[in-house]
Design an enzyme around this catalytic site. Structure first.
Site, PDB file in Angstrom:
ATOM      1  N   GLU A 229       0.896  -1.375   0.068  1.00  0.00           N
ATOM      2  CA  GLU A 229      -0.152  -0.105   0.123  1.00  0.00           C
ATOM      3  C   GLU A 229       0.910   1.158  -0.110  1.00  0.00           C
ATOM      4  O   GLU A 229       1.814   1.288   0.887  1.00  0.00           O
ATOM      5  CB  GLU A 229      -0.965   0.050   1.202  1.00  0.00           C
TER       6      GLU A 229
ATOM      7  N   SER B  20      -5.295  -4.946   0.588  1.00  0.00           N
ATOM      8  CA  SER B  20      -5.552  -6.320   0.571  1.00  0.00           C
ATOM      9  C   SER B  20      -4.423  -7.079   1.085  1.00  0.00           C
ATOM     10  O   SER B  20      -3.779  -7.782   0.055  1.00  0.00           O
ATOM     11  CB  SER B  20      -5.779  -6.463  -0.982  1.00  0.00           C
ATOM     12  N   GLU B  21      -4.219  -7.381   2.274  1.00  0.00           N
ATOM     13  CA  GLU B  21      -3.019  -7.725   2.911  1.00  0.00           C
ATOM     14  C   GLU B  21      -3.008  -9.203   2.470  1.00  0.00           C
ATOM     15  O   GLU B  21      -1.716  -9.577   2.180  1.00  0.00           O
ATOM     16  CB  GLU B  21      -3.049  -7.680   4.414  1.00  0.00           C
TER      17      GLU B  21
ATOM     18  N   ASP C 182       1.604  -5.216  12.494  1.00  0.00           N
ATOM     19  CA  ASP C 182       0.425  -5.639  12.955  1.00  0.00           C
ATOM     20  C   ASP C 182      -0.549  -6.110  11.805  1.00  0.00           C
ATOM     21  O   ASP C 182      -1.556  -6.766  12.214  1.00  0.00           O
ATOM     22  CB  ASP C 182      -0.373  -4.525  13.692  1.00  0.00           C
TER      23      ASP C 182
ATOM     24  N   HIS D 222      -0.988  -1.485  16.820  1.00  0.00           N
ATOM     25  CA  HIS D 222      -0.009  -0.933  15.825  1.00  0.00           C
ATOM     26  C   HIS D 222       1.152  -0.815  16.666  1.00  0.00           C
ATOM     27  O   HIS D 222       2.191  -0.077  16.467  1.00  0.00           O
ATOM     28  CB  HIS D 222      -0.461   0.543  15.746  1.00  0.00           C
TER      29      HIS D 222
HETATM   30  C1  LIG Z   1      -5.591  -3.937   7.515  1.00  0.00           C
HETATM   31  C2  LIG Z   1      -5.091  -2.539   7.638  1.00  0.00           C
HETATM   32  N1  LIG Z   1      -4.223  -2.316   6.441  1.00  0.00           N
HETATM   33  C3  LIG Z   1      -3.718  -1.033   6.370  1.00  0.00           C
HETATM   34  C4  LIG Z   1      -3.897  -0.288   7.541  1.00  0.00           C
HETATM   35  C5  LIG Z   1      -3.544   1.300   7.426  1.00  0.00           C
HETATM   36  N2  LIG Z   1      -4.696   2.095   7.307  1.00  0.00           N
HETATM   37  C6  LIG Z   1      -5.158   2.746   8.164  1.00  0.00           C
HETATM   38  S1  LIG Z   1      -6.317   3.664   7.582  1.00  0.00           S
HETATM   39  C7  LIG Z   1      -6.319   3.454   5.940  1.00  0.00           C
HETATM   40  C8  LIG Z   1      -6.927   3.707   4.977  1.00  0.00           C
HETATM   41  C9  LIG Z   1      -8.223   3.547   5.190  1.00  0.00           C
HETATM   42  O1  LIG Z   1      -9.078   3.940   4.142  1.00  0.00           O
HETATM   43  P1  LIG Z   1     -10.691   4.013   4.193  1.00  0.00           P
HETATM   44  O2  LIG Z   1     -11.109   2.703   4.774  1.00  0.00           O
HETATM   45  O3  LIG Z   1     -11.256   4.512   2.971  1.00  0.00           O
HETATM   46  O4  LIG Z   1     -10.989   5.271   5.383  1.00  0.00           O
HETATM   47  P2  LIG Z   1     -10.647   6.608   5.533  1.00  0.00           P
HETATM   48  O5  LIG Z   1      -9.239   6.645   5.962  1.00  0.00           O
HETATM   49  O6  LIG Z   1     -10.779   7.323   4.034  1.00  0.00           O
HETATM   50  O7  LIG Z   1     -11.707   7.266   6.334  1.00  0.00           O
HETATM   51  C10 LIG Z   1      -5.088   2.506   5.875  1.00  0.00           C
HETATM   52  C11 LIG Z   1      -4.549   1.835   4.627  1.00  0.00           C
HETATM   53  C12 LIG Z   1      -4.763  -0.656   8.602  1.00  0.00           C
HETATM   54  N3  LIG Z   1      -5.083   0.219   9.528  1.00  0.00           N
HETATM   55  N4  LIG Z   1      -5.252  -1.756   8.632  1.00  0.00           N
END
Ligand SMILES: Cc1ncc(C[n+]2csc(CCOP(=O)(O)OP(=O)(O)O)c2C)c(N)n1
Lengths: 336, 341
Positions: free
Chosen positions: B34, B63-64, B89, B133
């Protein structure tokens, strides 16, 4: 906003209800503005995700919920918690990591929970709340409750496997779940459309067999009316539904993210779609006295400033409390 | 210490240079994860998109399980993916692909498969990120046959071990120490030489005690060793660099001399890799050869959020003043690493 038991005021063309919606949106905005200010002064540790521009969704969703309805949230969850009925001052205590905070200083901004109002927790793992919401609905059904579960998640979560699994699950067991996808177009530092195939969240949900509608998530009246209709379906046992609410994220991903990669014109354009300003003009058009609107703003500021000041002055949790609430059997105690 | 000239560099940039060097050397090396096209969450791939383009610096959906599994698939056809997991994590969302697939394919298919992946998983406590985290579970993976487990503690090792990891035909689980991303360090100029797995860094020399450590806590251990040295107590310190394989010979030789062993890790002490080290040394040297063997690790509690509670989990209280406690600078190293999570 969620009413303790009993039916909420009817949705739609109802000045009192719209005023309540407005009040909640202003409270969410003011809560986060105040938190961000405190964060920048170093008062609040850890990550902080604000939701400026998205306030109509939590307010509109929770307006049709009862207190015993359950809600799962994500990392951007302050609005979800407030709208579900959490107390701002107790939230600030948690954001500051102080004694008396919702999670006793264990969680912080990204993990606010208030089980007493059906708020089953914000989540640091994207899509972490989907399966939990589905299970909550299954449990409620088993208990013969007519409460429902609501799952708030972002567009980014729809590319994780749990989205498919949870929607399929809810559909095959005809579970009382309302899925709410808050589509702000971005996921962390990526525009979601650049990593998403097909016609998006609603098309995916419909294909799985969860009826979904796409709506303007910046229009509180539309959100309220749509949710009221779908919650009635869900509560009546007609199975899961999904709302795909289009909205905007004005800020960076976190309080420390300048999001310099984003086109400033797009961000400025998003601000012109402010859900609060929009509802305000509706209310004025419908004859609400400007003084009432003023009062709502002042009350929110007073509430949030008082909450912030109290949190900033509050003591830290005691160090031995770090060992509390790990598990019942086999827990270790302090002092190692 | 090498006589070659060195340059000042942060750990995050040292890792980035290692990836850059290897991607230039070998066109089958590529990165998926990502936001990597945006430089990665921590800036660990900054600028690489410009040079290598979106086919080798691949920004993925959230998409881990597929990030991990696709990395394996790509390795099975002969490429060398660097699987970027953003934060350790989130590896939990890809455990099947890691534990049942990556760690198994070579053995289970009778040696036909070559799962040459590097899985980068920045781990540990960092700025009060709370329980989801902050985890340090490297011991889980030392327990998992089929993988190499790397835990660097400084810029030079980050670079050299990453070069080895990328060139390795084994799956390498690479635990970048989040708390040290922007810690100042040095790197030898010129080509980054691979650092072999299983070779500890003998970081301090002495006869009073053998200390074994790795990852983000290492600088604290060295500070403590230097304090002791000022009091006239000289201790042997080994930064293991990799916990599987690990440098049993170096530790055994030292312990035969000092007869005193302390293992320090930031992960939970119970069931941690420290226990394995002590048990191995008792087996190798015999109990009579060891006067005392101790572990220092975190208590068996999740990592809490509030600074005074988080400090209780850290095995040092030095690095983390509480916000509002004093006018000291913000804790951690706030330099270049992005980390906007
Ligand atoms: C499984 C997982 N992968 C990556 C992350 C890191 N991360 C935290 S928020 C985020 C983006 C999430 O986007 P969205 O669901 O559209 O919510 P928004 O932040 O736009 O409100 C990511 C990649 C995470 N917390 N959990």
């Amino acid at each position: 906003m969620a009413t303790p038991g009993g039916a909420p005021a009817p949705a739609g063309d109802n000045l009192r209800r719209l005023t309540d919606l407005y009040r909640m949106m202003v409270r969410i905005r003011t809560f986060e503005e105040t938190a961000l200010e405190a964060y920048k002064l170093g008062e609040i540790p850890g990550p902080l995700h604000v939701s400026f521009g998205q306030e109509a969704i939590p307010a509109g969703v929770c307006a049709s919920l009862r207190q015993d309805d359950r809600l799962t949230s994500n990392h951007r969850g302050h609005g979800h918690a407030l709208a579900k009925g959490a107390d701002a001052a107790t939230m600030y205590l948690e954001l500051y990591g102080r004694d008396g905070g919702y999670c006793r200083g264990k969680g912080g901004s990204m993990h606010i929970a208030d089980f007493s109002v059906g708020m089953l927790g914000a989540n640091g793992v994207v899509a972490g709340g989907l399966a939990i919401a589905v299970g909550a609905a299954q449990g409620l059904k088993l208990l013969k409750s007519d409460a429902i579960a609501v799952c708030m998640f972002g567009d980014g979560a729809t590319n994780r496997g749990p989205f498919l699994e949870a929607l399929n699950w809810a559909a095959i067991y005809t579970l009382p779940v309302l899925f709410v996808c808050e589509d702000n177009g971005v996921a962390a530092h990526t525009e979601t459309r650049t990593v998403t195939a097909g016609d998006g969240p609603a098309a995916r949900a419909n294909a799985i067999g969860v009826p979904a509608v796409t709506i303007d998530g910046n229009d509180a009246v539309t959100v309220d009316e749509t949710v009221a209709r779908l919650v009635a379906d869900v509560r009546a046992g007609r199975g899961p539904r999904m709302i795909h609410a289009m909205t905007d994220r004005w800020s960076g991903h976190t309080a420390t993210d300048a999001a310099a990669w984003r086109d400033p014109k797009k961000v400025e354009a998003a601000k012109t779609r402010c859900p609060i300003a929009r509802l305000k003009s509706v209310l004025i058009e419908r004859g609400l006295a400007p003084a009432v609107l003023e009062e709502i703003g002042t009350a929110a500021r007073n509430e949030m400033h008082a909450g912030r000041a109290a949190a900033n002055a509050a003591p830290w949790p005691s160090v031995p409390s770090a060992y509390d609430d790990v598990q019942s059997v086999g827990a270790v105690s302090g002092g190692r | 210490m090498s006589a070659n000239p060195t340059s000042d560099i942060t750990l995050v940039d040292a890792g980035r240079l290692a990836v850059l060097q290897e991607m230039r050397r070998d066109p089958t090396v590529w990165v998926l994860g990502e936001d990597v096209g945006r430089g990665g969450l921590w800036g660990q791939y900054r600028g690489l998109l410009d040079e290598f383009g979106p086919e080798r610096i691949v920004s993925t959906p959230i998409s881990e399980s597929t990030i991990m599994g696709a990395g394996l698939g790509a390795a099975l056809v002969g490429t060398r993916p660097i699987i970027e997991m953003r934060m350790f994590d989130f590896v939990m969302c890809a455990m099947d692909e890691l534990v049942n697939q990556i760690a198994k394919v070579r053995y289970m298919f009778g040696g036909q498969a070559k799962p040459a992946v590097v899985v980068r998983m920045p781990h540990g406590m960092w700025r009060n990120s709370a329980a989801q985290h902050s985890q340090m579970l490297e011991a889980w993976f030392a327990h998992l046959p089929g993988v190499v487990v790397v835990c660097p503690s400084n810029a030079e090792d980050e670079a050299g071990l990453l070069v080895s990891a990328i060139r390795s035909d084994d799956p390498v689980l690479f635990f970048d120490p989040k708390d040290l991303w922007t810690a100042p360090g040095q790197i030898t100029d010129g080509e980054i030489a691979p650092i072999p797995f299983g070779k500890a860094r003998h970081a301090r020399k002495g006869d009073a005690l053998t200390i074994v450590t790795w990852s983000a806590v290492t600088p604290n251990v060295l500070t403590a060793a230097d304090q002791l040295a000022r009091d006239g107590i000289n201790v042997d310190v080994f930064d293991l660099r990799t916990i599987w394989p690990w440098d049993q010979d170096a530790v055994a030789a030292s312990l035969a001399r000092t007869k005193r062993l302390l293992v320090v890790h930031e992960a939970v002490e119970v069931g941690g890799f420290g226990a394995e080290i002590i048990a191995t040394m008792i087996d190798r040297l015999g109990p009579a050869a060891i006067k005392v063997a101790k572990r220092l690790g975190a208590p068996r509690i999740p990592v809490p959020f509030a600074p005074p509670l988080e400090n209780e989990v850290r095995i040092t209280r030095l690095s983390a003043p509480c916000p509002g406690d004093s006018a000291t600078s913000p804790r951690g190293h706030r330099g270049a690493a992005q980390g906007n999570e």
